[in-house]
Write a protein that holds these residues in place. Structure first.
Motif, PDB file in Angstrom:
ATOM      1  N   GLY A   1       0.813  -1.219   0.000  1.00 33.29           N
ATOM      2  CA  GLY A   1       0.000   0.000   0.000  1.00 33.29           C
ATOM      3  C   GLY A   1       0.837   1.254   0.000  1.00 33.29           C
ATOM      4  N   LEU A   2       1.978   1.228  -0.700  1.00 34.38           N
ATOM      5  CA  LEU A   2       2.884   2.373  -0.694  1.00 34.38           C
ATOM      6  C   LEU A   2       2.545   3.348  -1.819  1.00 34.38           C
ATOM      7  CD1 LEU A   2       6.226   0.414  -0.165  1.00 34.38           C
ATOM      8  CD2 LEU A   2       4.848   1.539   1.583  1.00 34.38           C
ATOM      9  N   GLY A   3       2.721   4.623  -1.544  1.00 34.84           N
ATOM     10  CA  GLY A   3       2.586   5.652  -2.572  1.00 34.84           C
ATOM     11  C   GLY A   3       1.155   6.090  -2.808  1.00 34.84           C
ATOM     12  N   HIS A   4       1.043   6.971  -3.777  1.00 33.99           N
ATOM     13  CA  HIS A   4      -0.217   7.614  -4.117  1.00 33.99           C
ATOM     14  C   HIS A   4      -0.550   7.230  -5.557  1.00 33.99           C
ATOM     15  CE1 HIS A   4      -2.078  11.170  -6.101  1.00 33.99           C
ATOM     16  NE2 HIS A   4      -2.917  11.047  -5.096  1.00 33.99           N
ATOM     17  N   GLY A   5      -1.740   6.677  -5.768  1.00 34.87           N
ATOM     18  CA  GLY A   5      -2.065   6.088  -7.058  1.00 34.87           C
ATOM     19  C   GLY A   5      -2.767   7.022  -8.022  1.00 34.87           C
ATOM     20  N   PHE A   6      -3.442   6.412  -9.014  1.00 28.54           N
ATOM     21  CA  PHE A   6      -4.112   7.171 -10.070  1.00 28.54           C
ATOM     22  C   PHE A   6      -5.406   7.797  -9.559  1.00 28.54           C
ATOM     23  CE2 PHE A   6      -1.822   3.763 -12.384  1.00 28.54           C
ATOM     24  CZ  PHE A   6      -1.004   4.562 -13.169  1.00 28.54           C
ATOM     25  N   ASP A   7      -5.714   8.956 -10.128  1.00 31.80           N
ATOM     26  CA  ASP A   7      -7.000   9.601  -9.871  1.00 31.80           C
ATOM     27  C   ASP A   7      -7.863   9.311 -11.096  1.00 31.80           C
ATOM     28  OD1 ASP A   7      -9.113  11.209  -9.339  1.00 31.80           O
ATOM     29  OD2 ASP A   7      -8.017  13.107  -9.451  1.00 31.80           O
ATOM     30  N   PHE A   8      -8.796   8.371 -10.969  1.00 34.29           N
ATOM     31  CA  PHE A   8      -9.507   7.934 -12.175  1.00 34.29           C
ATOM     32  C   PHE A   8     -11.022   7.885 -12.005  1.00 34.29           C
ATOM     33  CE2 PHE A   8     -10.389   3.581 -10.706  1.00 34.29           C
ATOM     34  CZ  PHE A   8      -9.488   3.476  -9.662  1.00 34.29           C
ATOM     35  N   GLY A   9     -11.490   8.315 -10.832  1.00 34.22           N
ATOM     36  CA  GLY A   9     -12.919   8.212 -10.533  1.00 34.22           C
ATOM     37  C   GLY A   9     -13.814   8.918 -11.540  1.00 34.22           C
ATOM     38  N   GLY A  10     -13.398  10.114 -11.991  1.00 30.90           N
ATOM     39  CA  GLY A  10     -14.276  10.903 -12.846  1.00 30.90           C
ATOM     40  C   GLY A  10     -14.011  10.740 -14.340  1.00 30.90           C
ATOM     41  N   THR A  11     -13.091   9.827 -14.695  1.00 32.12           N
ATOM     42  CA  THR A  11     -12.695   9.715 -16.100  1.00 32.12           C
ATOM     43  C   THR A  11     -13.655   8.818 -16.880  1.00 32.12           C
ATOM     44  OG1 THR A  11     -10.406  10.001 -15.406  1.00 32.12           O
ATOM     45  CG2 THR A  11     -10.759   9.144 -17.623  1.00 32.12           C
TER      46      THR A  11
ATOM     47  N   VAL B   1      -0.568   0.159 -15.090  1.00 30.97           N
ATOM     48  CA  VAL B   1      -1.689   0.627 -15.919  1.00 30.97           C
ATOM     49  C   VAL B   1      -2.563  -0.531 -16.402  1.00 30.97           C
ATOM     50  CG1 VAL B   1      -0.834   2.899 -16.580  1.00 30.97           C
ATOM     51  CG2 VAL B   1      -0.056   0.899 -17.854  1.00 30.97           C
ATOM     52  N   LYS B   2      -2.017  -1.728 -16.419  1.00 29.24           N
ATOM     53  CA  LYS B   2      -2.856  -2.908 -16.715  1.00 29.24           C
ATOM     54  C   LYS B   2      -3.891  -3.063 -15.601  1.00 29.24           C
ATOM     55  CE  LYS B   2      -3.087  -7.701 -15.848  1.00 29.24           C
ATOM     56  NZ  LYS B   2      -3.133  -8.263 -14.497  1.00 29.24           N
ATOM     57  N   TYR B   3      -3.450  -2.880 -14.359  1.00 28.56           N
ATOM     58  CA  TYR B   3      -4.368  -2.960 -13.212  1.00 28.56           C
ATOM     59  C   TYR B   3      -5.419  -1.854 -13.310  1.00 28.56           C
ATOM     60  CZ  TYR B   3      -5.693  -3.130  -8.194  1.00 28.56           C
ATOM     61  OH  TYR B   3      -6.364  -3.214  -6.998  1.00 28.56           O
ATOM     62  N   LEU B   4      -4.983  -0.672 -13.739  1.00 27.58           N
ATOM     63  CA  LEU B   4      -5.921   0.445 -13.909  1.00 27.58           C
ATOM     64  C   LEU B   4      -6.949   0.117 -14.987  1.00 27.58           C
ATOM     65  CD1 LEU B   4      -6.648   3.414 -13.190  1.00 27.58           C
ATOM     66  CD2 LEU B   4      -5.125   4.104 -15.058  1.00 27.58           C
ATOM     67  N   ALA B   5      -6.496  -0.495 -16.096  1.00 30.19           N
ATOM     68  CA  ALA B   5      -7.415  -0.879 -17.176  1.00 30.19           C
ATOM     69  C   ALA B   5      -8.469  -1.849 -16.655  1.00 30.19           C
ATOM     70  CB  ALA B   5      -6.632  -1.513 -18.324  1.00 30.19           C
ATOM     71  N   GLU B   6      -8.055  -2.764 -15.785  1.00 30.73           N
ATOM     72  CA  GLU B   6      -9.007  -3.715 -15.204  1.00 30.73           C
ATOM     73  C   GLU B   6     -10.049  -3.006 -14.348  1.00 30.73           C
ATOM     74  OE1 GLU B   6      -5.865  -7.473 -15.058  1.00 30.73           O
ATOM     75  OE2 GLU B   6      -6.199  -6.291 -13.248  1.00 30.73           O
ATOM     76  N   GLU B   7      -9.600  -1.972 -13.630  1.00 36.15           N
ATOM     77  CA  GLU B   7     -10.529  -1.190 -12.811  1.00 36.15           C
ATOM     78  C   GLU B   7     -11.545  -0.464 -13.692  1.00 36.15           C
ATOM     79  OE1 GLU B   7     -10.929  -0.651  -9.307  1.00 36.15           O
ATOM     80  OE2 GLU B   7      -9.853  -2.560  -9.431  1.00 36.15           O
ATOM     81  N   PHE B   8     -11.072   0.115 -14.800  1.00 39.87           N
ATOM     82  CA  PHE B   8     -11.991   0.782 -15.729  1.00 39.87           C
ATOM     83  C   PHE B   8     -13.002  -0.220 -16.291  1.00 39.87           C
ATOM     84  CE2 PHE B   8      -8.852   4.367 -16.258  1.00 39.87           C
ATOM     85  CZ  PHE B   8      -9.744   5.377 -15.911  1.00 39.87           C
ATOM     86  N   TYR B   9     -12.492  -1.380 -16.680  1.00 40.78           N
ATOM     87  CA  TYR B   9     -13.364  -2.389 -17.279  1.00 40.78           C
ATOM     88  C   TYR B   9     -14.450  -2.815 -16.291  1.00 40.78           C
ATOM     89  CZ  TYR B   9     -14.842  -6.497 -19.902  1.00 40.78           C
ATOM     90  OH  TYR B   9     -15.592  -7.404 -20.598  1.00 40.78           O
ATOM     91  N   ALA B  10     -14.049  -2.939 -15.029  1.00 42.92           N
ATOM     92  CA  ALA B  10     -15.012  -3.323 -13.991  1.00 42.92           C
ATOM     93  C   ALA B  10     -16.098  -2.263 -13.827  1.00 42.92           C
ATOM     94  CB  ALA B  10     -14.282  -3.535 -12.668  1.00 42.92           C
ATOM     95  N   ARG B  11     -15.789  -1.025 -14.238  1.00 44.25           N
ATOM     96  CA  ARG B  11     -16.771   0.063 -14.171  1.00 44.25           C
ATOM     97  C   ARG B  11     -17.496   0.257 -15.486  1.00 44.25           C
ATOM     98  NH1 ARG B  11     -14.011   3.942  -9.871  1.00 44.25           N
ATOM     99  NH2 ARG B  11     -13.150   2.234  -8.721  1.00 44.25           N
TER     100      ARG B  11
END
Lengths: 242, 313
Positions: free
Chosen positions: A86-96, A111-121
């Motif tokens: 849980g280190l660091g500060h991640g992407f701000d993607f809620g409103g995208t 960014v692969k993990y981020l893509a998965e988060e977008f897909y889940a939304r």
């Protein structure tokens, strides 16, 4: 931030010197954050971007570049490893709504993990994944299912002939925000291409949690630590050395 | 062995009574308050703040870190927000989570900068002592340059002593032929104590390119690999001066603390250990009573310099 003992569940080779490791024992990381893993016999923990999470198992990708990662590559399933998570500060993607994701080499991991988060939304992002050459292309099948994937290679041996930034200049892609991770020349190129996005930076770290100042970079609002205020920064904030 | 036997870890440094002798070393603990995310830092004996200069500094280009088999090399270059911001912002943030007095660490490029920075930081209520960093190997034309020459060091110590409202500790460099000479120079200049050792100058090279890993070529080596070197220097300085010695260099465990105090340390600083395990200082403090009990030590202050009853000639 937590100190945890993780267990290697799977550790496999994906390409010539690129490996995927899956570890259990941690809670869900925010996309863009990272973890540090201790390797027996080496003094400093190694930082890796969280590249996926499901059912209590976090995924990381790494390239064997030295003795430490060589040792990691040989770790069998069941190995226990001390980690800071849980280190660091991640992407701000809620409103995208219309994301563009860009990666260079192993910068594909967070960014692969981020893509998965977008897909889940319910959002299918455009994902431009750059590699040096065809034999280093990884995660194609996984990403094709959830993204509009565009592969580029520096030598043209797979997909577009050129790097990810060149691809963007050659192709008109509309987006409301981009998310990029890769080597510094690529991130500089992304900043020049557009400041409507976020850059995930990499640095040699000492501690990984803000104490040593070993990974500070210049930003418009003063120096910031890649490990604490980053690794994700607003593209317009980062000041690259000339 | 009796259960619940109280082991007395209290020590006193320049009249400041501390619950235990464990102080996170300057440069490995930031300005302290961020470690509150890991544990309740009020257990710490004191805290040595990140090295501070008169004006804000970014420090050296990256990479600033190189790994070693038993430690690491750093070349941060005294990144800090400047003396005024440390006094008005960082110390206030720290006070919210840490009620005890701390040690301000002062870096510089000139007598003027050392003196003025010491004046500013020593005027803060939260500060009980000023530690002069005359041994930082990572700042060109400054830092260590002031700590290698006995005459300059004595003169600088005297100038800072005149300006400082609090006791002055001189942090000594191990990058000298005989550290007892610089220790004595600090004492002659009026230092209230000395702390040692700062990092040893070191270098690592990239095997593929032969290029130094650290951007500025070299940096300061620290970690468990330097512990025996530090211990020997603390031992020698304890015999050379009549002011308190604060021991540091590669301390990783409560056993190391005892050993360093045997050599002559009145208090200890824990540095690199904090960087590889954020809980390191906490663990050392919690382990101390157990280690004392095992060794039959009732009062920690009693063991300072105990090694000197044995001849090493």
């Amino acid at each position: 931030m937590k100190k945890e003992i993780l267990t290697v569940e799977e550790n496999r080779r994906l390409a010539a010197d690129i490996f995927e490791m899956r570890l259990s024992g941690t809670s869900r990381p925010e996309p863009g954050t990272f973890l540090e893993i201790a390797v027996d016999g080496f003094f400093l923990k190694r930082p890796f971007g969280a590249a996926g999470w499901s059912d209590g198992i976090v995924t990381i990708y790494y390239r064997v570049v030295g003795a430490g990662t060589e040792k990691m590559a040989a770790l069998p399933a069941g190995t226990k490893a001390e980690a800071l998570t849980g280190l660091g500060h991640g992407f701000d993607f809620g409103g995208t709504k219309k994301p563009l994701i860009v990666s260079g080499g192993l910068g594909i991991a967070p960014v692969k993990y981020l893509a998965e988060e977008f897909y889940a939304r319910g959002i299918k992002p455009v994902f431009v994944a750059g590699f040096r050459t065809a034999s280093e292309v990884i995660l194609r099948d996984e990403l094709e299912k959830i993204c509009d994937l565009r592969i580029t290679t520096d030598d043209g041996s797979a997909g577009y002939n050129g790097n990810a930034v060149m691809y963007l200049k050659d192709n008109d892609i509309s987006f409301d925000r981009y998310y990029a991770c890769g080597p510094v020349p690529m991130l500089k190129g992304m900043k020049a291409y557009s400041e409507k996005g976020e850059l995930s930076l990499e640095a040699r770290m000492g501690c990984g949690f803000g104490a040593c100042m070993g990974c500070s970079v210049k930003t418009r609002s003063g120096y910031k630590r890649v490990c604490r205020e980053g690794p994700v920064f607003e593209a317009g904030e980062v000041i690259f050395d000339a | 062995m009796r259960e619940n036997c109280v082991r007395d870890t209290e020590i006193s440094l320049f009249g400041n009574v501390m619950d235990n002798p464990v102080i996170p070393a300057s440069g490995t603990f930031g300005f302290g308050y961020e470690f509150r995310d890991w544990y309740d830092i009020s257990i710490l004996g004191s805290i040595a703040l990140k090295g501070t200069t008169l004006e804000a500094r970014y420090g050296n280009p990256l990479p600033r870190i190189a790994e070693c088999p038993a430690g690491m090399i750093n070349a941060i270059g005294l990144q800090n927000p400047g003396a005024a911001a440390v006094k008005d912002v960082e110390l206030k943030k720290l006070k919210e989570v840490y009620p005890k007095k701390v040690i301000a660490n002062v870096g510089g490029h000139s007598f003027h900068e050392y003196v003025e920075t010491s004046r500013i930081l020593s005027s803060a209520d939260e500060v009980f002592a000023v530690e002069l960093n005359v041994s930082c190997p990572n700042v060109e034309g400054g830092g260590m340059a002031f700590g290698l020459d006995e005459g300059i060091l004595e003169e600088l110590t005297r100038a800072v002593k005149e300006a400082s409202l609090k006791p002055v500790i001189v942090k000594l460099s191990p990058n000298v032929t005989d550290i007892t000479k610089t220790a004595r120079a600090a004492e002659r200049g009026g230092a209230d104590g000395v702390s040692l050792i700062n990092t040893l100058v070191g270098m690592r090279l990239d095997l593929k390119t032969a290029r130094p890993i650290i951007s500025v070529g070299r940096g300061g080596y620290s970690g468990p690999g330097v512990f025996p070197v530090a211990l020997n220097m603390v031992y020698n300085v304890y015999e050379a001066v009549n002011i308190p010695v604060i021991g540091m260099g590669g301390i990783m465990t409560a056993e190391d603390v005892v050993e360093m105090m045997y050599a002559g340390a009145s208090a200890v600083m824990v540095g690199t250990a904090n960087l590889i395990d954020p809980f390191a200082a906490k663990k050392i403090i919690e382990d101390l009573p157990r280690v004392m009990e095992k060794l039959g030590i009732e009062k920690l202050e009693d063991i300072i310099g105990r090694a000197h009853k044995w001849s090493t000639k």
